[in-house]
Design an enzyme around this catalytic site. Sequence first.
Site, PDB file in Angstrom:
ATOM      1  N   LYS B  75       0.861  -1.191   0.000  1.00  0.00           N
ATOM      2  CA  LYS B  75       0.000   0.000   0.000  1.00  0.00           C
ATOM      3  C   LYS B  75       0.895   1.237   0.000  1.00  0.00           C
ATOM      4  CE  LYS B  75      -3.807   2.047   2.730  1.00  0.00           C
ATOM      5  NZ  LYS B  75      -4.680   1.873   3.906  1.00  0.00           N
ATOM      6  N   SER B 150      -9.676   2.078   3.114  1.00  0.00           N
ATOM      7  CA  SER B 150      -8.786   2.822   2.243  1.00  0.00           C
ATOM      8  C   SER B 150      -7.802   1.963   1.462  1.00  0.00           C
ATOM      9  CB  SER B 150      -7.985   3.821   3.075  1.00  0.00           C
ATOM     10  OG  SER B 150      -7.137   3.134   4.001  1.00  0.00           O
ATOM     11  N   SER B 174      -9.954  -0.377   7.272  1.00  0.00           N
ATOM     12  CA  SER B 174      -9.387  -0.153   5.935  1.00  0.00           C
ATOM     13  C   SER B 174      -8.752  -1.381   5.290  1.00  0.00           C
ATOM     14  CB  SER B 174      -8.347   0.966   5.980  1.00  0.00           C
ATOM     15  OG  SER B 174      -8.981   2.205   6.104  1.00  0.00           O
TER      16      SER B 174
END
Lengths: 88, 489
Positions: B75, B150, B174
Site C-alpha cells: 500500500k 482505504s 481499511s
Amino acid sequence: MNSVDIDSILALSYLDVPEDQKKTFSNQIRRILDYMSVLNKVDCESADSRLETPMVARDDSPVVFEHALVKENAPDYRPEGFAVPKIL
Amino acid sequence: MSSLLNIQEKIKKKDVSCEELIRSTLDEITTKNKNLNAFIDVFDTRAISIAKAQDDAMAQGKAVKPFAGIPFAIKDNMCLEGELVTCASKMLSGYRSPFTSTAVLNMINAGFIPVGRTNMDEFAMGSSNEYSVYGPVSNPWATGHVSGGSSGGSAAAVAAGMVPVALGSDTGGSIRQPASFCGVVGVKPTYGRVSRYGLVAFASSLDQIGPFCQHVKDAALVTQVLSGFDPNDSTSEPNVEPLRGDNLNLTSLNGQRVGIPNQLMSNTINASVRMAVQHAIEHMENLGAHISYFDFPFVDEALATYYIIAPAEVSSNLSRFDGVRFGYRHASAGTLNDMIRSSRDHGFGDEVKRRIMLGTYVLSSGYYDAYYGKAQHVRRLITQTFSDLFKTYDIICSPTAPTTAFKKGENTNDPMQMYLSDIATIPVNLAGLPGVSIPCGTDDQGLPIGFQLVGRWFDEHRIFDVAQCLEHSIGFNPKFSQIGGHNGI
C-alpha cells in the site's frame, strides 16, 4: 458551527480553503458533530481506569539520520539548511 | 490463484523460476491494471533483479528464504527505501523514502519480492478508494463499483489475481472492509503485533498493518511473517507468543463459543448481507460451534468515538506536512505562514482537510473535554465491554460491512454516509483487537459479502483456525471475479 467558527478552525489547522468551499465544509462538519451527540447519553462513571492505555513515550536519544534522499526530498535545500520564505 | 504453499512448492521443485514468476506477475499487472487502477507504480527493475539473485542462489545450492520468489504489493503508505511513497496525495508527490518500514523488511527477509505500490484513499482516509490523487480503484467483481477503502488497491490487486499477497493498513476497517467488497481475506492484527515503523501515521493509536490474500492459511502465514517485536515502534508488544500461521488444524468448531451482536444483524444491515452472514453462522453451528446472540450497547457510540479520536490524531500527525523539509510546497510570494497554508490547501484533498478541521475543532480550547475527553472515556468503556464479552465468547462474528460494494460516486458527497460503512469494523480498532474478514457469499448482483471474526487480544491463531474451518465449509469460490485470474501460477 457558523462561518466565524470555520475561519477560526481553518486558522488553527493551518489551512486556507477557498471562500466558496467554506460553507460546504462548515455544513458537513456540523452534521458530523451532530452525530457525536450520541456520546452525551453515555454514562462514563463505570469506565474502569485499570484499562487505561499505558504510557508508551520513551526517553529515546535522538539519532542523527543522514541519507542523500533527505536533501533530494526537500523543496529547497541549501548547504546551511532548509530554505523558507521570510517569516514576517 | 494458487496458495502460497503451492507456489512455494513449485519454486522449490523448479517448475517455475523466481524470475519467470515475477515477469508473469508484472505482465498480469500491466494487463489488468488498465481496468482496475489498483497499482500506481511497479518496481519492475528491482523485482526482476531480486528474483534473478534468488534463482542464482538456488542454482548454487545456497540456503533459500522460505517465500523466495513470491511477489507482494505494498500500500502506498509504507516505506521502501529508494521508492516513492505518496499516500495517494499531491502533498507527498515525488517523495522517496530514505528507509524501509519494518513490516516490508520482514516480508523481504522472508523472501517475498515487492513488485509495486497500490492505490489507496489519500492518507488512508476513506472507505471507497475514491479519495486518491491517482483516481478511484475499480472493483474487480463489477468495475462500476468501488473497491472499498482505504486499502482498495491492495484488495483489488489480490481479488483480480495480480498478486497473491498485498499489504494494507487498517485504522477503522481499511483492510477488512475492502476485503469484504472484493471477496478476499483481510487481516487486522492485534494492535502491537505488527510494527508501525515506516507506516505513514494516520491515527497512531489505531493504525495497524495487515495482509490481503485469497486464502485464510496464506493470510495466517503472512501475518506470522509481519509480526514481531520492533524497538523502533514504542507500541510494539514485546511479550507475545509468536503466531504459528503454519499450524492451523481445526476440523470442527466443537467447543468454540461464538457471540453475534444483535445490533449488527438488525435491519440497518442490507438484507442480502444479513442472509449470507446468517448462512455462515449456520455453517459454524453445523461444525459444532455454540452460537448465541448478545446486545452490544456501543455501536453508534463507537462510530462517534472513532470520528473524534481519529481526526484528533490526524490533526496532530499531519501537522508535519508544511512544505518545509519534504513534500509539496506551493509557490507563494508571501511569508512562511502563507507558504505553509497554501501548501496544505493545495496539497491535501477535501476528505483530509475535513478530518484535519474536525480534529482541530475537537481538540480546541472549550471543546476538548466535551468531545475528545468524552470520546477517550467511551473508548475505555468499549474496551472494557469487549474484555467482559470475551469471558463468555471465544469469537465474536458479524458482517464486515453493512452493504456490498456501492457504485462509484454514490457516497462521495455525503461523508457521514461514507463513515457508516465502517460501523462493524471500527469498534475492533478502538479496542485494539484482532479481526479477520473472509468472503461468505454474494448478493443478487454477484458482489461479494464479508464475514468478520474478532478474537481476544493476541488470539489471532484461534481466529485463523476457525476462519479456515469455516472457509472450507462455505467453499467460497474467488474465480467468479470478472477480472480475476490465475496469473499462470
